[in-house]
Design a protein around this motif. Structure first.
Motif, PDB file in Angstrom:
ATOM      1  N   GLY A  40     -25.563 -68.518  50.249  1.00 30.60           N
ATOM      2  CA  GLY A  40     -24.777 -67.991  49.136  1.00 30.60           C
ATOM      3  C   GLY A  40     -23.332 -68.439  49.141  1.00 30.60           C
ATOM      4  N   LEU A  43     -22.118 -70.947  44.535  1.00 32.41           N
ATOM      5  CA  LEU A  43     -22.629 -70.189  43.399  1.00 32.41           C
ATOM      6  C   LEU A  43     -22.576 -71.074  42.154  1.00 32.41           C
ATOM      7  N   GLY A  45     -22.489 -70.703  38.226  1.00 30.64           N
ATOM      8  CA  GLY A  45     -22.315 -69.717  37.165  1.00 30.64           C
ATOM      9  C   GLY A  45     -22.247 -68.305  37.704  1.00 30.64           C
ATOM     10  N   GLY A  46     -21.768 -68.156  38.932  1.00 33.70           N
ATOM     11  CA  GLY A  46     -21.642 -66.847  39.544  1.00 33.70           C
ATOM     12  C   GLY A  46     -22.915 -66.323  40.185  1.00 33.70           C
ATOM     13  N   GLU A  47     -23.977 -67.125  40.229  1.00 33.17           N
ATOM     14  CA  GLU A  47     -25.252 -66.681  40.792  1.00 33.17           C
ATOM     15  C   GLU A  47     -25.665 -67.558  41.957  1.00 33.17           C
ATOM     16  N   ARG A  48     -26.354 -66.932  42.931  1.00 35.79           N
ATOM     17  CA  ARG A  48     -26.906 -67.679  44.055  1.00 35.79           C
ATOM     18  C   ARG A  48     -28.093 -68.490  43.568  1.00 35.79           C
ATOM     19  N   VAL A  49     -28.208 -69.714  44.076  1.00 35.88           N
ATOM     20  CA  VAL A  49     -29.334 -70.568  43.706  1.00 35.88           C
ATOM     21  C   VAL A  49     -29.868 -71.248  44.960  1.00 35.88           C
ATOM     22  N   LYS A  50     -31.041 -71.849  44.833  1.00 30.33           N
ATOM     23  CA  LYS A  50     -31.647 -72.583  45.933  1.00 30.33           C
ATOM     24  C   LYS A  50     -31.176 -74.032  45.893  1.00 30.33           C
ATOM     25  N   ARG A  53     -32.526 -76.525  43.189  1.00 25.42           N
ATOM     26  CA  ARG A  53     -32.146 -76.385  41.781  1.00 25.42           C
ATOM     27  C   ARG A  53     -31.605 -77.722  41.274  1.00 25.42           C
ATOM     28  N   ASP A  59     -22.202 -77.746  34.777  1.00 23.72           N
ATOM     29  CA  ASP A  59     -22.389 -76.563  35.623  1.00 23.72           C
ATOM     30  C   ASP A  59     -21.075 -76.190  36.296  1.00 23.72           C
TER      31      ASP A  59
END
Length: 137
Positions: A40, A43, A45-50, A53, A59
Motif C-alpha cells: 500500500g 496508491l 487515485g487514492g486506492e490500493r492496487v495490485k 494492474r 493515472d
C-alpha cells in the motif's frame, strides 16, 4: 499476420504498474515495486492496487518511498528501463509535491545534523589512553 501475432500486438500498449514504476526509476527492481504496491505504499487515485494492474496515461499516483511522498501523473508508458533523463519524461510531478518533498529533505538533513557524531577513529595515543583507562578499573 497470424492470430497469435495480432493478439501479441494488441497487448503491446498494456504495461503492468509494477513494471512502469521500475521503468520510471522509482524502484531499483520490479520486485521492490511489486512489494511497494502490495504493502500500500503506492496508491492509484487514492486506492490500493495490485502490481498486475494495467497502468494508464493520466493515472494519479501517490508513491511513498521511506519518508518521502511523490504525487505524479503518468504521461507515457514504458516497459524498458531507460536513462534517468528519459524516465523523467514518463511522468509529471505536481508543484506542491516537489515543495513538500524538498521541505521533508531539509527537515531530515537538519535532524541528521543534530545527531552527535564522533571524530572518527581514535588516534594511536587516544587508543592507548582508552586502554589505560579501562585497565585501571
Amino acid at each position: 499476420m497470424s492470430k497469435a501475432r495480432l493478439a501479441a500486438g494488441a497487448d503491446d500498449d498494456k504495461v503492468r504498474l509494477d513494471k512502469w514504476l521500475w521503468a520510471a526509476r522509482f524502484y531499483k527492481t520490479r520486485q521492490l515495486a511489486h512489494e511497494a504496491l502490495e504493502l500500500g505504499r503506492v496508491l492509484v487515485g487514492g486506492e490500493r492496487v495490485k502490481g498486475s494492474r494495467v497502468a494508464k496515461e493520466g493515472d494519479q499516483l501517490l508513491i511513498r518511498i521511506e519518508r518521502l511522498e511523490y504525487k505524479v501523473t503518468i504521461l507515457a508508458l514504458a516497459t524498458q528501463r531507460r536513462p534517468a533523463r528519459e524516465a523523467q519524461l514518463l511522468y509529471s510531478e505536481s508543484a506542491e509535491s516537489v515543495t513538500a518533498r524538498e521541505h521533508q529533505i531539509a527537515l531530515q538533513k537538519a535532524e541528521h545534523a543534530s545527531y552527535p557524531h564522533g571524530d572518527g577513529r581514535p588516534t594511536k595515543k587516544a587508543r592507548r589512553d582508552i586502554s589505560r583507562f579501562k585497565d585501571s578499573w
